[in-house]
Motif scaffolding. Structure first.
Motif, PDB file in Angstrom:
ATOM      1  N   UNK A   1      16.639 -15.053  -7.613  1.00  0.00           N
ATOM      2  CA  UNK A   1      17.008 -14.523  -9.015  1.00  0.00           C
ATOM      3  C   UNK A   1      16.517 -12.966  -9.029  1.00  0.00           C
ATOM      4  N   UNK A   2      15.474 -13.055  -8.709  1.00  0.00           N
ATOM      5  CA  UNK A   2      14.611 -11.687  -8.761  1.00  0.00           C
ATOM      6  C   UNK A   2      15.304 -10.379  -8.015  1.00  0.00           C
ATOM      7  N   UNK A   3      15.725 -10.852  -6.776  1.00  0.00           N
ATOM      8  CA  UNK A   3      16.659  -9.563  -6.090  1.00  0.00           C
ATOM      9  C   UNK A   3      17.577  -9.536  -6.919  1.00  0.00           C
ATOM     10  N   UNK A   4      18.531 -10.710  -7.257  1.00  0.00           N
ATOM     11  CA  UNK A   4      19.819 -10.171  -8.016  1.00  0.00           C
ATOM     12  C   UNK A   4      19.629  -9.809  -9.607  1.00  0.00           C
ATOM     13  N   UNK A   5      18.539  -9.869  -9.961  1.00  0.00           N
ATOM     14  CA  UNK A   5      18.333  -9.177 -11.273  1.00  0.00           C
ATOM     15  C   UNK A   5      17.757  -7.902 -11.139  1.00  0.00           C
ATOM     16  N   UNK A   6      17.392  -7.302  -9.999  1.00  0.00           N
ATOM     17  CA  UNK A   6      16.805  -6.081  -9.745  1.00  0.00           C
ATOM     18  C   UNK A   6      15.323  -6.185 -10.065  1.00  0.00           C
ATOM     19  N   UNK A   7      14.630  -6.856 -10.110  1.00  0.00           N
ATOM     20  CA  UNK A   7      13.349  -6.954 -10.225  1.00  0.00           C
ATOM     21  C   UNK A   7      12.454  -6.982  -8.820  1.00  0.00           C
ATOM     22  N   UNK A   8      13.228  -6.853  -7.672  1.00  0.00           N
ATOM     23  CA  UNK A   8      12.631  -6.733  -6.468  1.00  0.00           C
ATOM     24  C   UNK A   8      13.250  -5.217  -5.859  1.00  0.00           C
ATOM     25  N   UNK A   9      12.352  -4.439  -5.444  1.00  0.00           N
ATOM     26  CA  UNK A   9      12.958  -3.404  -4.828  1.00  0.00           C
ATOM     27  C   UNK A   9      12.990  -3.411  -3.173  1.00  0.00           C
ATOM     28  N   UNK A  10      11.973  -4.280  -2.781  1.00  0.00           N
ATOM     29  CA  UNK A  10      12.100  -4.314  -1.238  1.00  0.00           C
ATOM     30  C   UNK A  10      12.092  -5.535  -0.928  1.00  0.00           C
ATOM     31  N   UNK A  11      12.975  -6.033  -0.006  1.00  0.00           N
ATOM     32  CA  UNK A  11      13.065  -7.508   0.431  1.00  0.00           C
ATOM     33  C   UNK A  11      12.712  -7.453   1.724  1.00  0.00           C
ATOM     34  N   UNK A  12      11.830  -8.091   2.163  1.00  0.00           N
ATOM     35  CA  UNK A  12      11.540  -8.112   3.817  1.00  0.00           C
ATOM     36  C   UNK A  12      11.491  -9.797   3.941  1.00  0.00           C
ATOM     37  N   UNK A  13      11.925  -9.921   5.201  1.00  0.00           N
ATOM     38  CA  UNK A  13      11.769 -11.386   5.726  1.00  0.00           C
ATOM     39  C   UNK A  13      12.670 -11.764   6.904  1.00  0.00           C
ATOM     40  N   UNK A  14      12.763 -12.898   7.321  1.00  0.00           N
ATOM     41  CA  UNK A  14      12.884 -13.299   8.701  1.00  0.00           C
ATOM     42  C   UNK A  14      14.285 -13.921   8.539  1.00  0.00           C
TER      43      UNK A  14
ATOM     44  N   UNK B   1       0.808  -1.229  -0.068  1.00  0.00           N
ATOM     45  CA  UNK B   1      -0.083   0.027   0.118  1.00  0.00           C
ATOM     46  C   UNK B   1       0.906   1.214   0.038  1.00  0.00           C
ATOM     47  N   UNK B   2       1.702   1.157   0.777  1.00  0.00           N
ATOM     48  CA  UNK B   2       2.615   2.477   1.009  1.00  0.00           C
ATOM     49  C   UNK B   2       3.512   2.670  -0.460  1.00  0.00           C
ATOM     50  N   UNK B   3       3.755   1.592  -1.018  1.00  0.00           N
ATOM     51  CA  UNK B   3       4.931   1.712  -2.165  1.00  0.00           C
ATOM     52  C   UNK B   3       4.203   0.930  -3.345  1.00  0.00           C
ATOM     53  N   UNK B   4       3.151   1.330  -3.899  1.00  0.00           N
ATOM     54  CA  UNK B   4       2.439   0.425  -5.067  1.00  0.00           C
ATOM     55  C   UNK B   4       3.243   0.304  -6.160  1.00  0.00           C
ATOM     56  N   UNK B   5       4.132   1.185  -6.332  1.00  0.00           N
ATOM     57  CA  UNK B   5       4.890   0.948  -7.550  1.00  0.00           C
ATOM     58  C   UNK B   5       6.204   0.199  -7.675  1.00  0.00           C
ATOM     59  N   UNK B   6       6.581  -0.156  -6.425  1.00  0.00           N
ATOM     60  CA  UNK B   6       7.547  -1.141  -6.136  1.00  0.00           C
ATOM     61  C   UNK B   6       7.256  -2.538  -5.939  1.00  0.00           C
ATOM     62  N   UNK B   7       8.345  -3.171  -6.140  1.00  0.00           N
ATOM     63  CA  UNK B   7       7.898  -4.731  -6.124  1.00  0.00           C
ATOM     64  C   UNK B   7       8.584  -5.208  -4.809  1.00  0.00           C
ATOM     65  N   UNK B   8       7.693  -5.757  -3.852  1.00  0.00           N
ATOM     66  CA  UNK B   8       8.414  -6.221  -2.552  1.00  0.00           C
ATOM     67  C   UNK B   8       8.329  -7.651  -2.740  1.00  0.00           C
ATOM     68  N   UNK B   9       9.234  -8.364  -2.142  1.00  0.00           N
ATOM     69  CA  UNK B   9       9.478  -9.946  -2.102  1.00  0.00           C
ATOM     70  C   UNK B   9       9.540 -10.246  -0.696  1.00  0.00           C
ATOM     71  N   UNK B  10       8.731 -10.996  -0.288  1.00  0.00           N
ATOM     72  CA  UNK B  10       8.756 -11.755   1.262  1.00  0.00           C
ATOM     73  C   UNK B  10       9.492 -13.034   1.256  1.00  0.00           C
ATOM     74  N   UNK B  11      10.367 -13.013   1.934  1.00  0.00           N
ATOM     75  CA  UNK B  11      11.195 -14.405   2.130  1.00  0.00           C
ATOM     76  C   UNK B  11      11.139 -14.899   3.475  1.00  0.00           C
ATOM     77  N   UNK B  12      10.360 -15.764   3.792  1.00  0.00           N
ATOM     78  CA  UNK B  12      10.192 -16.586   5.105  1.00  0.00           C
ATOM     79  C   UNK B  12       9.974 -18.159   4.715  1.00  0.00           C
ATOM     80  N   UNK B  13       9.625 -18.829   5.881  1.00  0.00           N
ATOM     81  CA  UNK B  13       9.680 -20.336   5.412  1.00  0.00           C
ATOM     82  C   UNK B  13       8.288 -20.464   4.923  1.00  0.00           C
ATOM     83  N   UNK B  14       7.285 -19.493   4.983  1.00  0.00           N
ATOM     84  CA  UNK B  14       6.137 -19.650   4.258  1.00  0.00           C
ATOM     85  C   UNK B  14       6.140 -19.603   2.849  1.00  0.00           C
ATOM     86  N   UNK B  15       6.897 -18.753   2.367  1.00  0.00           N
ATOM     87  CA  UNK B  15       7.135 -18.402   1.038  1.00  0.00           C
ATOM     88  C   UNK B  15       8.268 -19.184   0.343  1.00  0.00           C
ATOM     89  N   UNK B  16       8.880 -19.709   0.890  1.00  0.00           N
ATOM     90  CA  UNK B  16      10.085 -20.444   0.132  1.00  0.00           C
ATOM     91  C   UNK B  16      10.082 -21.963   0.276  1.00  0.00           C
TER      92      UNK B  16
END
Ligand code: ADP
Ligand code: ZN
Ligand code: ZN
Length: 742
Positions: free
Chosen positions: A538-551, A512-527
């Motif tokens: 791969x998404x993070x390293x190729x720059x297709x993710x802007x915000x990386x959120x995780x545990x 909601x705060x950053x609708x034009x940016x791609x957020x990736x969630x990395x935790x046990x549920x999503x991986x």
């Protein structure tokens, strides 16, 4: 005439996967040449009404049992031993030290398929060679098919004959290019392996930078010790180029024709390191961890066991893999608790790796930015040699760390306004933001707005965690699930409100705060799903993710060059742990998470949100660094006579009722009083989480100033504990050198 078979060793002592601390005697099969039989082979034996697979550990002349009651081995499964004498010696030592049944310990050294009795043979390799066309073809002719061009160049410059294995370790997804080159008659299949395998030195691609003097010093120190036992503790700040140091040492080991075992704490770290290794080495690399298929694990294990693999990259379960030419053991992120198995056979892969290194007479290299207090203590005692990498490699600078006081600040879903502003700025520069929160799910608590009732797990002393995406409530301790409730079950009318933050909730907020940016969630549920983690990385390293959120998955070893802002939303949670390990773990976590910031050209910044900006631990860590913190933590441990200045074992007991575990532990206390031993006995006390998965849990902590005293007591105690009457009514386990007291 004496019957020669009488004085021969006709009794086979077999290790079986059973919770009994002994070997099982069987009679040798008839009509076999006993001289050909060596310990370390697998056998099939009759057991109870069925059959079991076991391992021959010893041959003996006599059995302690009545030999007329002994059964005969049904089948011998291997011609050659799969484990050699040193492997068996290590497993015996480990079984004794952790007081875990020998049969179970030995069987864990095998991959599942071998435990199940499958044939121990590697898939046949296919070999490919250049045709005459291929030998003289100018690779630029394949300009428009870059993969084919690369394969041709690989064949021309390095190997001329390559096996499927070599190709697989050269690059992922090499088959389509191979197929094309076969069709074009540039390559051909051959059943001839390369006449002489190329020397490791010739097939290493050199890095594009020179090592810095500290790196070189570390490399030289370890290489100087090749061929003998010595433990090194490589303390290198995050991004200091530890991996580069590993690779250059490995290169030397390979040049000696020896194998390297590399252990990592987490499966999530293997793809990245694997890629860096494959990029550097053309020597065959085997991977071993629990997310691989059974067949893949079997292949990796056999590759090393037969000397066909040069490097084994794996998690703690890879530690016991047999090696034909062992040269070096590396343990990366040595401080990480994942190296300690927390259930069943509770061994520490770090500590056993050191013992293995000693038995094999090879060096052991422990690397980390945040050494465990145990390892620092060993370094101070000169048992380990300390190597330092104080600066980041290349041009990267250490990140600046800032405590952000959020008391009385306006917060939106756990993010303070100044933090939001910083995130915005970073994104505007097209740099990545990493947000760390060590809690999965949407929110940890669902509470009634009118009466305060909280949804609890009825099997544990714990709240159910909200998982909105799946529309369920789940217990993170026993995996119990129920549908998401709408209304309070106590007052029947109140609305239920989620309290607290989990990664799922932050993810929603960020969208909601950053609708034009791609957020990736990395935790046990999503991986969890196979391949998902690789996709995210791969998404993070190729720059297709802007915000990386995780545990905590994010805290470990990842190298994300474009991350310049790192934030921990809530460090306070870790400040009040009841376990004496808590401050050390929090400090390591902060340093490791911070280490993800500014690892390349752009400087990094770290923001820690806290309501305790004056907390001494936080201040000491930020102003004086980890070493300073660790030294004062060690001094505190010494004053309190806690490990590593003393030695502990934790006896955990659980049962369906509350009383039996306590009675059982009382019986244990009585046993202990039977012998004169200076070991301190603390408890019985309820476990920190007294009820879990419907079982009541109690524990007894044993602590000695001398390791010997503790183990003397355990040697006496464990066989007796098995005979306590109540032992059948409880489940008990022993944890030697526990890393947490839960
Ligand atoms: P660590 O494992 O200590 O966190 P890495 O080995 O991942 O650090 O190194 C961090 C980065 O620095 C990597 O991109 C690596 O290629 C680079 N690097 C390592 N050594 C050097 C060096 N001597 N000069 C320049 N860059 C280096
Ligand atoms: Zn209510
Ligand atoms: Zn539960």
């Amino acid at each position: 005439m004496p019957n020669s078979s009488i004085d021969k060793n006709r009794i086979f002592r077999i290790a079986l996967t059973l919770p009994l601390n002994r070997l099982f005697d069987y009679l040798a099969p008839e009509k076999i040449d006993l001289d050909q039989i060596k310990p370390g082979i697998r056998v099939r034996v009759p057991f109870a009404r069925g059959e079991k697979i076991g391992v021959l550990v010893e041959l003996a002349e006599k059995s302690d049992r009545d030999s007329s009651s002994l059964k005969q081995i049904s089948e011998i499964l291997d011609e050659q031993p799969l484990l050699n004498n040193l492997d068996l010696k290590l497993l015996r030592w480990t079984s004794q030290y952790y007081h875990h049944p020998l049969g179970e310990v030995i069987m864990t050294a095998f991959p599942a398929l071998l435990r199940e009795g499958k044939h121990a043979c590697l898939k046949q390799d296919k070999y490919y060679a250049l045709t005459d066309i291929g030998k003289s073809l100018d690779s630029r002719k394949l300009q428009r098919a870059p993969k084919q061009k690369a394969l041709l160049e690989f064949m021309q410059s390095f190997v001329s004959t390559a096996s499927t294995k070599q190709l697989a370790s050269w690059q992922d997804n090499w088959r389509p290019a191979l197929k094309q080159l076969l069709i074009k008659k540039i390559l051909q299949e051959t059943n001839q392996p390369a006449s002489s395998t190329p020397k490791a030195k010739e097939i290493i691609r050199t890095p594009e930078f020179a090592t810095n003097p500290q790196q070189q010093k570390a490399i030289d120190a370890v290489c100087h010790a090749l061929g003998r036992f010595q433990v090194f503790l490589l303390e290198g700040v995050t991004g200091s180029g530890k991996t580069e140091v590993y690779m250059q040492i490995i290169q030397q080991v390979l040049a000696r024709g020896e194998q390297v075992l590399v252990l990592l704490p987490e499966i999530t770290l293997t793809p990245q390191l694997e890629e860096r290794f494959r990029h550097r080495f053309t020597a065959p690399i085997a991977i071993f961890h629990s997310k691989l298929s059974k067949t893949q694990r079997l292949e990796s294990w056999l590759q090393m066991q037969q000397g066909k693999g040069s490097i084994l990259l794996g998690t703690r379960s890879a530690l016991f893999t047999p090696l034909t030419q062992p040269g070096l053991i590396i343990l990366d992120e040595e401080h990480d608790n994942s190296f300690k198995q927390q259930e069943g056979f509770r061994f520490s892969a770090r500590d056993v790796a050191v013992v293995r290194g000693k038995m094999l007479n090879i060096p052991v290299l422990l690397g980390t930015a945040t050494p465990s207090l145990e390892s620092l203590h060993n370094a101070a005692k000169k048992r380990y040699q300390l190597l330092h990498l104080p600066d980041r490699a290349g041009n990267a600078l250490a990140p600046t760390i800032q405590l952000m006081d959020i008391r009385n600040k306006k917060m939106q879903e756990g993010l303070s306004e100044p933090l939001l502003a910083q995130i915005k700025q970073t994104l505007a520069k097209k740099e990545q933001v990493l947000i760390f929160l060590n809690r999965r799910g949407y929110a940890p608590v669902l509470m009634c707005h009118s009466c305060g009732w909280i949804v609890r797990c009825h099997r544990c002393d714990a709240n159910l965690v909200i998982h909105y995406g799946e529309k369920i409530l789940r217990c993170h301790h026993c995996a119990q699930e129920q549908r998401l409730l709408q209304h309070c079950q106590s007052c029947k009318t109140g609305e239920l409100t989620p309290i607290g933050l989990g990664t799922e909730r932050i993810e929603k907020a960020l969208q909601i705060f950053f609708p034009h940016h791609q957020t990736i969630r990395m935790d046990r549920d999503t991986t969890q799903r196979k391949g998902e983690l690789e996709k995210q990385l791969e998404k993070i390293n190729s720059g297709r993710a802007d915000i990386i959120l995780g545990t905590q998955m994010l805290a470990k070893g990842h190298h994300f060059p474009n991350v310049t802002l790192v934030t921990m939303l809530d460090v306070d949670g870790g400040l009040f742990g009841i376990d004496y390990h808590a401050p050390e773990k929090l400090a390591q976590m902060i340093v490791q998470v911070s280490g993800r910031a500014g690892r390349a050209e752009k400087p990094g910044k770290v923001i820690l949100q806290t309501r305790k900006p004056d907390h001494p631990l936080l201040l000491s860590l930020i102003h004086n660094g980890y070493s300073h913190f660790a030294n004062s933590a060690l001094a505190e441990r010494q004053t309190a006579q806690l490990p590593p200045f003393s030695h502990q074992a934790l006896l955990r007991v659980l049962a369906v009722d509350k009383q039996t575990p306590q009675d059982f532990l009382q019986a244990v206390v009585h046993l202990i009083q039977e012998i004169d031993n200076p070991t301190k006995v603390l408890g019985p006390v309820p476990a920190p989480m007294a009820k879990r998965a419907g079982r009541y849990r109690f524990q007894l902590l044993l602590q000695s100033d001398k390791r010997q005293d503790l183990h003397y007591l355990l040697d006496f105690l464990i066989p007796k504990i098995e005979k306590i009457k109540l032992a059948k009514k409880v489940r008990w386990s022993l944890d030697v050198d526990p890393v947490d007291l839960f």
